[in-house]
Enzyme design. Sequence first.
Site, PDB file in Angstrom:
ATOM      1  N   CYS A 116     -31.729  -2.127  41.691  1.00 16.39           N
ATOM      2  CA  CYS A 116     -30.635  -1.979  43.143  1.00 16.39           C
ATOM      3  C   CYS A 116     -31.126  -2.908  44.484  1.00 16.39           C
ATOM      4  O   CYS A 116     -29.912  -2.927  45.234  1.00 16.39           O
ATOM      5  CB  CYS A 116     -30.530  -0.904  43.709  1.00 16.39           C
ATOM      6  SG  CYS A 116     -30.473   0.605  42.712  1.00 16.39           S
ATOM      7  N   HIS A 256     -27.627  -0.904  50.537  1.00 19.64           N
ATOM      8  CA  HIS A 256     -27.078  -0.335  49.308  1.00 19.64           C
ATOM      9  C   HIS A 256     -26.714   1.129  49.153  1.00 19.64           C
ATOM     10  O   HIS A 256     -26.271   2.275  49.552  1.00 19.64           O
ATOM     11  CB  HIS A 256     -28.421   0.248  48.484  1.00 19.64           C
ATOM     12  CG  HIS A 256     -28.285   0.515  46.757  1.00 19.64           C
ATOM     13  ND1 HIS A 256     -27.334  -0.025  45.874  1.00 19.64           N
ATOM     14  CD2 HIS A 256     -28.855   1.490  46.226  1.00 19.64           C
ATOM     15  CE1 HIS A 256     -27.490   0.352  44.785  1.00 19.64           C
ATOM     16  NE2 HIS A 256     -28.545   1.691  45.081  1.00 19.64           N
ATOM     17  N   ASN A 286     -22.720   4.435  42.528  1.00 22.87           N
ATOM     18  CA  ASN A 286     -23.967   4.093  42.673  1.00 22.87           C
ATOM     19  C   ASN A 286     -23.430   3.034  41.684  1.00 22.87           C
ATOM     20  O   ASN A 286     -23.973   2.886  40.481  1.00 22.87           O
ATOM     21  CB  ASN A 286     -25.262   4.275  42.069  1.00 22.87           C
ATOM     22  CG  ASN A 286     -26.619   3.444  42.826  1.00 22.87           C
ATOM     23  OD1 ASN A 286     -26.268   2.132  42.665  1.00 22.87           O
ATOM     24  ND2 ASN A 286     -27.455   3.950  42.724  1.00 22.87           N
TER      25      ASN A 286
END
Length: 329
Positions: A116, A256, A286
């Site tokens: 990520c 994020h 995500n």
Amino acid sequence: MSNIKAAIAGVQGYVPDFVLSNKDLEVMVNTNDEWIKSRTGIQERRILKEEGKATSDMGAAAVKGLLEKTDTSAGDIELIICATVTPDMQFPDTANLIAYKTGCKNAFTFDINAACSGFLFALTTGAKFIESGTYKKVIVVGADMMSSILDYSDRSTCILFGDGCGAVLLEPAEEGFGIMDSILKSDAEGMQYLHMKAGGSLKPASHETVDAKEHYVFQNGRPVFKAAVSGMAKVVNDVMAKNNLTADDVAWMVPHQANLRIIEAVSRMGDFPIEKVMVNIHKYGNTTAGTIPLCLWEWENQLKKGDNIILTAFGGGYTWGATWVKWAY
Ligand code: UT7
């Protein structure tokens, strides 16, 4: 030391058309819309469904759009870096396939695997090639097809992720604009909580690994949640303190997008009102390396030259970081 900075000269995103809603997931696993929304903030995510398409196709779509909107010819691109944990295949690198599919014939390419945090790692790395005077046109892509590594019978992971990507063009900047500073961190102590068990050299693919569902995302969410909040809050604070920035000086925080509760906690700890925080997790879930450039793309029209923007991410590895960008257009 050189004064050249790397400016983001354009940003383009790509998400597949197919929408997988929380309601759709209710029929696939024992979950419900209310749990997903209240625990994560996610309402739907995009899934790349087309046969024969993969991460590089999303990356290529974003790069094509980026070249077009910035009026850049493919042949002028000197480097493409792709951050991804879902490469089309183990090798060649996905950036290479993106270059091929977009006609960037003069680019040298490589991938970065930092989950990520991949986009921040790649952005910082790409910026160095500009700052050193080596290159004048670098593309950084953050792209993940998370649906290719999700177990759609595991409710604790399959509800979280989606497919998507974003790409930015880096060019030498006028003084005072661009990628100003980054603090990036790695610590494999966190590997135990978030990883893929098989498919690498430690445990190559076999019938057993497939039967044991070891080619999917494994996550123990709670420790990751805690580490994500404290990790991002600390690096955001550190990069701002190092550069004498206060929350008032910052136009946008771009976290994020893993969990709305994480985003809210990090924003609170940094004294950022939520109106200054980019949030699109409800639409895309995500997308791993895709989340930050997808936010920049969606907010592009609201950004002003000179805006201080703080990007921050936390993910598998562990990896995490924060980057200060002074928007250049
Ligand atoms: O981007 C990479 C980095 N990753 C992250 O930042 C993710 C960090 N972690 C998280 O966001 C959260 O930990 C999750 C969203 C993954 C999970 O939320 P949580 O509040 O930590 O829930 P939990 O895993 O502690 O589970 C709580 C309960 C459990 O039931 P019991 O044991 O209390 O009976 C789970 O079985 O919720 C249950 N549960 C679900 N229930 C309905 C777990 N997943 C689901 C689900 N639907 N999808």
